[in-house]
Write a protein that holds these residues in place. Structure first.
Motif, mmCIF file in Angstrom:
data_model
loop_
_atom_site.group_PDB
_atom_site.id
_atom_site.type_symbol
_atom_site.label_atom_id
_atom_site.label_comp_id
_atom_site.label_asym_id
_atom_site.label_seq_id
_atom_site.Cartn_x
_atom_site.Cartn_y
_atom_site.Cartn_z
ATOM 1 N N TYR A 27 54.535 37.321 3.832
ATOM 2 C CA TYR A 27 54.024 36.749 2.586
ATOM 3 C C TYR A 27 54.209 37.800 1.501
ATOM 4 O O TYR A 27 53.741 38.926 1.638
ATOM 5 N N GLN A 28 54.903 37.439 0.432
ATOM 6 C CA GLN A 28 55.204 38.390 -0.639
ATOM 7 C C GLN A 28 54.081 38.442 -1.667
ATOM 8 O O GLN A 28 53.603 37.411 -2.131
ATOM 9 N N ASN A 29 53.649 39.657 -2.005
ATOM 10 C CA ASN A 29 52.751 39.807 -3.152
ATOM 11 C C ASN A 29 53.552 39.540 -4.424
ATOM 12 O O ASN A 29 54.643 40.063 -4.599
ATOM 13 N N HIS A 30 53.015 38.693 -5.299
ATOM 14 C CA HIS A 30 53.767 38.250 -6.475
ATOM 15 C C HIS A 30 52.841 38.198 -7.677
ATOM 16 O O HIS A 30 51.795 37.541 -7.634
ATOM 17 N N ALA A 31 53.216 38.859 -8.760
ATOM 18 C CA ALA A 31 52.397 38.890 -9.966
ATOM 19 C C ALA A 31 52.204 37.482 -10.521
ATOM 20 O O ALA A 31 53.095 36.633 -10.432
ATOM 21 N N GLY A 32 51.027 37.245 -11.100
ATOM 22 C CA GLY A 32 50.759 35.950 -11.698
ATOM 23 C C GLY A 32 49.524 35.295 -11.124
ATOM 24 O O GLY A 32 48.597 35.967 -10.691
ATOM 25 N N LYS A 33 49.528 33.960 -11.076
ATOM 26 C CA LYS A 33 48.341 33.212 -10.671
ATOM 27 C C LYS A 33 48.445 32.601 -9.276
ATOM 28 O O LYS A 33 47.549 31.893 -8.835
ATOM 29 N N LEU A 34 49.541 32.869 -8.578
ATOM 30 C CA LEU A 34 49.679 32.370 -7.216
ATOM 31 C C LEU A 34 48.779 33.162 -6.272
ATOM 32 O O LEU A 34 48.365 34.285 -6.577
ATOM 33 N N VAL A 35 48.490 32.582 -5.124
ATOM 34 C CA VAL A 35 47.750 33.321 -4.105
ATOM 35 C C VAL A 35 48.575 34.538 -3.690
ATOM 36 O O VAL A 35 49.757 34.416 -3.371
ATOM 37 N N VAL B 86 53.548 41.313 5.545
ATOM 38 C CA VAL B 86 53.780 41.313 4.110
ATOM 39 C C VAL B 86 55.219 41.689 3.783
ATOM 40 O O VAL B 86 55.776 42.601 4.398
ATOM 41 N N GLN B 87 55.804 40.986 2.814
ATOM 42 C CA GLN B 87 56.969 41.523 2.132
ATOM 43 C C GLN B 87 56.400 42.206 0.892
ATOM 44 O O GLN B 87 56.023 41.553 -0.072
ATOM 45 N N TYR B 88 56.338 43.528 0.944
ATOM 46 C CA TYR B 88 55.666 44.269 -0.124
ATOM 47 C C TYR B 88 56.628 44.526 -1.268
ATOM 48 O O TYR B 88 57.691 45.120 -1.088
ATOM 49 N N ASP B 89 56.226 44.043 -2.454
ATOM 50 C CA ASP B 89 57.066 44.147 -3.652
ATOM 51 C C ASP B 89 56.403 45.097 -4.636
ATOM 52 O O ASP B 89 55.386 44.770 -5.239
ATOM 53 N N ILE B 90 56.962 46.289 -4.800
ATOM 54 C CA ILE B 90 56.351 47.316 -5.642
ATOM 55 C C ILE B 90 56.401 46.943 -7.113
ATOM 56 O O ILE B 90 55.513 47.333 -7.891
#
Length: 314
Positions: free
Chosen positions: A169-177, A198-202
């Motif tokens: 599950y990718q961390n993604h900026a914004g309003k998504l979970v 996690v797919q960690y996105d810096i």
């Protein structure tokens, strides 16, 4: 993984792990400045103007080790055609001398088309997949929504275990979970940790975390299965501050500190290279980009060289 192993050994282990258990532990202690450069995959979203064979050959020519293949609506492989088309794409990737390490999907559940995608991927030797992002429901308390999605993630992880797949599950900026790393931590609490992470996105972590992104990395580092790499700056457009994607190393992401922490935590997993800055539409997955394809290839090569430099110097 032994610190003394060569890059070739590392990539070979990555290949063996495709369709098997995660090939790297993220629980090693102590900094390791000499850590081998992880396998580098190209996110095929940015090469969707090429067919399977051309995409794979160009990725190999540029210097990637593998492909993060889009298997989702408007992707290289359409979910409803996964049984017919994914084997063709995987064959092309292997023929080019690359590894089909990962697919990026719209998977949300362990049923229906989503299950077909995962079973086909496992049969083709794919090791990892990125799932879709969940959305908060307007009619439900956020905590209740998280608990509901937590059960979906648990079910997916159990299916992953039977298929020897690892979901991300990718961390993604914004309003998504998942904009907050704490949301992802909550999602993973009941999942099979060996088969869901996690797919960690810096880039997204820095946008959302500001000065606290290191806390998020500390929280999730043992759950990281894949890294997504890209860069950004804050810029003013029409009187508003917006996030603007830029070539690797030209933005606000502190790659020196980030890569040092990854080495300290022992996080050495495959990297998916993303190219979200202006590339004539290729950054958005266009099949008819408005710039010369050579410009896209040059950008990919430039960032590939840069990430190796940043990793080595960290």
């Amino acid at each position: 993984m032994k610190h003394s192993q060569t890059r070739r050994d590392f990539i070979q282990k990555a290949a063996l792990a495709a369709g098997a258990l995660p090939f790297i532990s993220t629980e090693m202690a102590g900094a390791n400045p000499a850590a081998a450069m992880p396998p580098l995959m190209v996110f095929s979203k940015h090469l969707q103007f090429l067919d399977y064979t051309e995409m794979a050959e160009k990725a190999a020519e540029i210097g990637f080790d593998g492909v993060d293949l889009t298997v989702r609506p408007n992707g290289h492989v359409l979910p409803e055609r996964v049984e017919e088309d994914l084997p063709k794409a995987v064959q092309a990737i292997k023929k080019a001398g690359l590894q089909p390490l990962m697919i990026t999907t719209a998977v949300e559940n362990a049923t229906g088309v989503d299950e077909r995608v995962l079973r086909t991927a496992a049969a083709q030797g794919v090791g990892y997949y990125r799932m879709n992002w969940y959305k908060y429901k307007e009619t439900q308390q956020m905590a209740d929504t998280l608990r509901e999605y937590q059960q979906q993630v648990k079910s997916l992880s159990e299916l992953n275990r039977t298929l020897n797949l690892t979901g991300c599950y990718q961390n993604h900026a914004g309003k998504l979970v998942g904009a907050s790393t704490w949301e992802i931590w909550q999602l993973l609490q009941t999942a099979q940790s060996s088969h869901m992470g996690v797919q960690y996105d810096i880039r997204h972590a820095t946008v959302e975390g500001g000065l606290s992104w290191e806390n998020g990395l500390r929280l999730l580092h043992q759950n990281i299965k894949i890294l997504a790499i890209k860069d950004f700056v804050w810029a003013q457009e029409k009187g508003k501050w917006v996030v603007k994607n830029v070539p690797l190393g030209e933005g606000m992401v502190d790659f020196g500190r980030y890569f040092r922490l990854l080495k300290q935590y022992g996080v050495q997993v495959p990297i998916s290279m993303h190219y979200e800055y202006d590339l004539g539409g290729a950054e958005h997955g266009s099949k008819t980009p408005k710039i010369d394809k050579k410009v896209v290839y040059e950008a990919m090569k430039r960032d590939l060289v840069k990430v190796k430099e940043l990793w080595t110097n960290a």
